[in-house]
Structures are given as structure tokens and as C-alpha cells.
Design an enzyme around this catalytic site. Structure first.
Site: not given
Ligand code: BGC
Length: 376
Positions: A227, A229, A289, A292-293, A319, A322, A324
Site C-alpha cells: 500500500d 501509505d 475496500w 481481497e487480502d 500508516m 487519511h 477514506r
Molecule cells: C478486511 C481486510 C482488512 C482488514 C483490516 C478486514 O475486515 O476484510 O481487507 O485488511 O479488515 O482492516
């Protein structure tokens, strides 16, 4: 009369002797100064040469492979070769040294770089500008490329940053990361993948694009997905790949310097080409948002891989605060999608990626690739 002329002859004789002596003195002083000036010039040339050869954090060459892009990417054509480049830097040089100097075969850099300094102070109070960063990192080459001068890097690393309208954050990232990555002795390139237009943001798809586009340019073997930031607070947290996929941003200030949950894989991570391909890359259909991770984590787990992490101390990072971003609201579908990763991952990933490159720009400190990734 005779006595007078004898006296004046004697005087003339003494004057002549004095003149001859003065001349001799003058000649010897001149010779001494000349010889000393030769010594100094020789020492200067030697010093210049050894300085140029041993200076840390400098590349020998600019001859990174080029790519010809139909949409106008600037190529590295005509860059000097390793030997030519070194010759230019060494001016002035006695001519015979040019032919005698052997081409240095670089040894592999050590597993742990000796240039690391450990914990770093990171703050975002003072604005930074690109010119200043460029001046402070003279060894970073066009497009944000670097490789160590004195040794062959352990890994070729592409750093992929998904991006849209975060120029101030990017400046901080470049300001902090370029010195760190150079000290880590990596052969690296920085790729900012900029989502074109104002449609909803798609982080994971941009990461897939970064993987494909970086590989068109150089034979990268490791990919760091970061990312824009997030800034590491310790340079021992090396931005490279490991035998298992690596999660690098393990203790963020935002989460009180600890992991928010064990499966957390967001922020900054790294994967080798093999690891990335084993999971068919990343999902392309997480718009907005979140999630995906977690999907990426599920993919890794389903292929029997584990997550490697630095210690909490070395993995500290900050971080940049900022608001959203617009068009990156939390994705309401994420929970459902995460629940089905195992069923969807074979069809959705690098094998189904489609996008259009809009523009490729080579800046001094990074390569910016603007892409149209479509919409949901
Ligand atoms: C989200 C992730 C995010 C994590 C931390 C989770 O609920 O699905 O994408 O990285 O929270 O913020």
C-alpha cells in the site's frame, strides 16, 4: 691602475659566482616542486578511482533491459555498458590504466546486508518534494530502478503499489523507501499502478496488473505488494521473498503495533513468482475496500502454504493517516466472496485478468503505469 682592474675583476668574479649559485638554487627548487606536484596528481587520480569503485549504494551501470511499449514507454536504449560507465566516472585517468583494469566479476551480496541500521524514525510532519528525494538518492536510476554497485543482489524485486490520487503519500513512500531498499542491497524497481478514471477502486486487480507489467520489463523473481501509505520503521524488515509467502506489515501503528487477527495478510506482502502462480495470482472481482487480502490468504492456505513474518519489533510500520478515499467504500459482497475462495480461485486470477494500459510514464524515482481495469 693594474691594482684597480684586479680589484674590479675579483668583484665581477664573485658576482658571477653568486648569480650561478642563485640559478642553481632556483633550478633545484623548481625541480622539487615539480616532482611533488606530480605525486599529488597521481595520488588524486588513485583516490578518485578507489572512491568510485568502493562507494556503497551506487550502481555500476544503467544497462537495465529495455522494453518497447506500443503506447509510448520510454526505453533505456543506448545506456552505457558497465565498463563504459565506469570509465566515464573515473576521468581523468592515465591511458594505460584503461586497458589494464580487469572487468570486475561481482560476488553475490551477503544474505543479510551489512548496511542495515535497524530502527528508523518515521514521521509525516514535514512535506517532502521529489527533487529533494532525487538529490538524496543519486544511485536510483530512471524509472525507480536500482541495483547494488559492489555485489550481485540476492533477489530481483518488483515493488508494486496500487494507486489513485495519493501523490502526497507516494512522495513520503519514495522518501523513506528508496534509502531503505538500497541499504537492503536489492536489485529493485518501483511500479506505481494507477487506476484510470473514477470507477470504484480494485486493489487486487491492480496488483495483478503490476505483476504482469513489471515482468515485461525485467526478469523479476520476487514481488512486493505494498500500500502507498505504509512505511516500515526498521530496515531489517527486508522487502524480499522467502521460502513461504511473506507478510511484512505485521505491527502497524494503526492496530496498536500488533496483528489485528492471525490470518491478516493486508498492507505489505511479498511472493515469489512460483508462490504467486501457485494461487493463480489475486482475485479480480473485489471492488471497493476490504476482503481481497483475506481472499489471498485463503488461496495460500488452500495450497498448503504458510505465512512467514518478521518479528513484531522488526515488522513495525506507520500508516499515513487519511480520510477514506472516494469510490473505495467498504465492499458489502466481501464476506460472501471470502467464504467461496476455494471454489472461485481457479477461474478468477491471473488466468482471467484483462485490462488496458492507458499510459506508461518513467519518472526519476518510479514507473507509473496508468490502467483501465474496467468496472464491476
Ligand atoms: C478486511 C481486510 C482488512 C482488514 C483490516 C478486514 O475486515 O476484510 O481487507 O485488511 O479488515 O482492516
Amino acid at each position: 691602475m693594474a691594482a684597480d682592474s684586479a680589484a674590479s675583476f675579483g668583484l665581477l668574479h664573485r658576482v658571477c659566482k653568486l648569480v650561478v649559485l642563485l640559478c642553481l638554487l632556483h633550478i633545484s627548487v623548481t625541480v622539487v616542486f615539480y616532482v611533488r606536484s606530480l605525486d599529488i596528481r597521481f595520488a588524486f587520480v588513485q583516490n578518485q578511482q578507489s572512491h568510485n569503485i568502493t562507494q556503497p549504494n551506487q550502481v555500476l551501470t544503467n544497462d537495465f533491459p529495455s522494453r518497447t511499449d506500443p503506447k509510448g514507454a520510454e526505453s533505456y536504449k543506448g545506456a552505457p555498458t558497465e565498463v563504459q560507465q565506469r570509465d566515464q566516472e573515473d576521468e581523468p585517468k592515465p591511458p594505460e590504466q584503461k586497458t589494464e583494469e580487469p572487468v570486475k566479476k561481482l560476488e553475490k551480496c551477503p544474505e543479510t546486508s551489512p548496511l542495515l541500521v535497524g530502527p528508523l524514525r518515521v514521521d509525516f510532519n514535514t512535506p517532502v518534494d521529489l527533487e529533494q528525494i532525487k538529490k538524496e538518492n543519486p544511485a536510483v536510476r530512471h524509472g525507480g530502478r536500482f541495483r547494488p554497485r559492489d555485489c550481485k543482489a540476492q533477489q530481483k524485486v518488483a515493488i508494486i503499489i496500487p494507486f489513485r490520487k495519493r501523490d502526497e503519500h507516494l512522495r513520503y513512500w519514495l522518501y523513506y523507501l528508496h534509502p531503505i531498499l538500497q541499504r537492503q542491497q536489492l536489485d529493485y524497481g518501483v511500479y506505481v499502478i494507477n487506476q484510470d478514471g473514477d470507477e470504484i477502486f480494485n486493489r487486487a486487480k491492480l496488483l495483478n496488473v503490476g505483476y504482469v507489467e513489471a515482468l515485461k520489463e525485467y526478469d523479476y523473481e520476487c514481488f512486493v505488494f505494498s500500500d502507498v501509505d505504509l512505511i516500515p520503521m526498521d530496515d531489517r524488515n527486508t522487502y524480499k521473498c522467502f521460502s513461504q509467502p511473506r507478510h511484512l506489515s505485521v505491527s502497524m501503528d494503526k492496530f496498536g503495533f500488533r496483528l489485528p487477527y492471525n490470518q491478516y495478510f493486508g498492507g505489505v506482502s511479498s511472493m515469489s513468482k512460483d508462490q504467486y502462480l501457485k494461487i493463480n495470482g489475486f482475485p479480480n472481482n473485489y471492488w471497493g475496500w476490504g476482503g481481497e487480502d483475506d481472499d489471498i490468504y485463503n488461496r495460500l492456505a488452500s495450497k498448503g502454504m504458510s505465512i512467514s513474518r518478521p518479528s513484531g519489533e522488526q515488522g513495525k510500520c506507520r500508516m499515513i493517516r487519511h480520510q477514506r478515499d472516494k469510490k473505495n467504500e467498504p465492499n458489502p459482497q466481501r464476506f460472501d466472496r471470502i467464504a467461496h475462495t476455494r471454489q472461485t480461485m481457479a477461474k478468477d486470477g491471473i488466468n482471467s485478468l484483462s485490462y488496458e494500459v492507458v499510459k506508461i510514464e518513467k519518472f526519476d524515482l518510479f514507473t507509473k503505469i496508468t490502467v483501465d481495469v474496467g468496472k464491476p
